[in-house]
Design an enzyme around this catalytic site. Sequence first.
Site, PDB file in Angstrom:
ATOM      1  N   LYS A 145       0.952  -1.211   0.015  1.00 47.60           N
ATOM      2  CA  LYS A 145      -0.017  -0.159  -0.072  1.00 47.60           C
ATOM      3  C   LYS A 145       0.842   1.233   0.061  1.00 47.60           C
ATOM      4  O   LYS A 145       0.594   2.159  -0.656  1.00 47.60           O
ATOM      5  CB  LYS A 145      -0.967   0.013   1.126  1.00 47.60           C
ATOM      6  CG  LYS A 145      -1.879  -1.123   1.099  1.00 47.60           C
ATOM      7  CD  LYS A 145      -2.850  -1.310   2.295  1.00 47.60           C
ATOM      8  CE  LYS A 145      -3.696  -2.466   2.202  1.00 47.60           C
ATOM      9  NZ  LYS A 145      -4.494  -2.807   3.267  1.00 47.60           N
ATOM     10  N   ASP A 167     -11.135   2.447   3.362  1.00 45.90           N
ATOM     11  CA  ASP A 167     -11.557   1.055   3.180  1.00 45.90           C
ATOM     12  C   ASP A 167     -12.951   0.884   2.897  1.00 45.90           C
ATOM     13  O   ASP A 167     -13.191  -0.122   2.462  1.00 45.90           O
ATOM     14  CB  ASP A 167     -11.057   0.465   4.565  1.00 45.90           C
ATOM     15  CG  ASP A 167      -9.666  -0.236   4.500  1.00 45.90           C
ATOM     16  OD1 ASP A 167      -9.550  -0.650   2.990  1.00 45.90           O
ATOM     17  OD2 ASP A 167      -9.064  -0.809   5.385  1.00 45.90           O
ATOM     18  N   GLN A 191      -4.939  -1.646   9.408  1.00 49.18           N
ATOM     19  CA  GLN A 191      -4.844  -2.754   8.659  1.00 49.18           C
ATOM     20  C   GLN A 191      -5.416  -4.067   9.857  1.00 49.18           C
ATOM     21  O   GLN A 191      -5.141  -4.159  10.937  1.00 49.18           O
ATOM     22  CB  GLN A 191      -3.378  -2.962   8.802  1.00 49.18           C
ATOM     23  CG  GLN A 191      -2.822  -4.400   8.023  1.00 49.18           C
ATOM     24  CD  GLN A 191      -3.522  -4.402   6.461  1.00 49.18           C
ATOM     25  OE1 GLN A 191      -3.338  -3.441   5.604  1.00 49.18           O
ATOM     26  NE2 GLN A 191      -3.877  -5.404   6.011  1.00 49.18           N
TER      27      GLN A 191
END
Length: 279
Positions: free
Chosen positions: A52, A119, A96
Amino acid sequence: MAKLINGKEISEQVKQETRVRTDALKEKGITVTLAVVQVGQDPASCVYVRNKKRACEACGIVSRSVELPEETTMDELMKVVRELNADPSVNGILVQLPLPPQLDESAVIRAIDPEKDVDGFHPESVGKLSLGLPGFESCTPAGVIQLLRRSGVECEGKECVIVGRSNIVGKPMGMMMLRENATVTIAHSRTRNLKEVCRRADILIIAIGKARFITEEYIKPGAVVIDCGINRDENGKLCGDTDFDRVSEIAGAITPVPGGVGPMTVAMLMKNCVDSVQI
Ligand code: NDP
């Protein structure tokens, strides 16, 4: 032999488009910043976080790393999230997953400012998707939609079967395919006659997390097969939920693993980060 749907190539296109947008924002003096919060050092998470950050660099997005120890408490993590929510220089926040067991993932997701929820996991983002309102969309299913569109797969009126009903892949995938005007069936571990259900599909999307589970017996000849799975087989080799060699003999088009849905997930995250400036 099935046509290969090349996620690596299509993800590069999406990232290049994102780069054009960040360059244009920079000219107006606007920088896009993604905060990436990682708790502990789970090896798979480390790989995802590294990918990422690399993608951020390629797309002209600033990535800010927040690394917390494995034993971080809920209070400590919530404090970090609140600080990032309040920081006007941070556009997107990504925590995460998975988190260590002492931490409540759902509560952490709900604590993220919905305007920074790149997200697309916050209940507000999920609700907007269900209602057909603009908002952040879960990156993996959003990436699948881009793969289909950019490969010229027509969804309207088609039978789409999704195998898997998780909150991050299967369920949002169902909402997105409805929006594409497909006729959608979501199958799961309690579905009876899974092979027959799958064989109805013009478009079969699989997200179950079982190495090479889907064989040619599940496929209608000529179907488009999208494999979201990321697994290791008994030899430690990366593979999807589909038995690629056997399924590609009968499918019309198929995504490989690696190089299919995986790179799209990261590319869509980058797109969401830039959207966060405008959303
Ligand atoms: P989850 O474990 O959260 O969900 C799995 C789903 O598959 C569940 O709904 C489960 O049904 C269903 N399922 C499991 N076994 C079967 C079976 N034998 N028959 C039918 N349905 C079954 O997984 P995720 O959705 O998070 O992930 C799925 C896969 O996608 C994994 O391989 C994961 O690594 C990958 N993934 C890839 C991403 C990417 O970037 N490309 C991002 C996210 C995930 P039930 O609900 O009944 O238990």
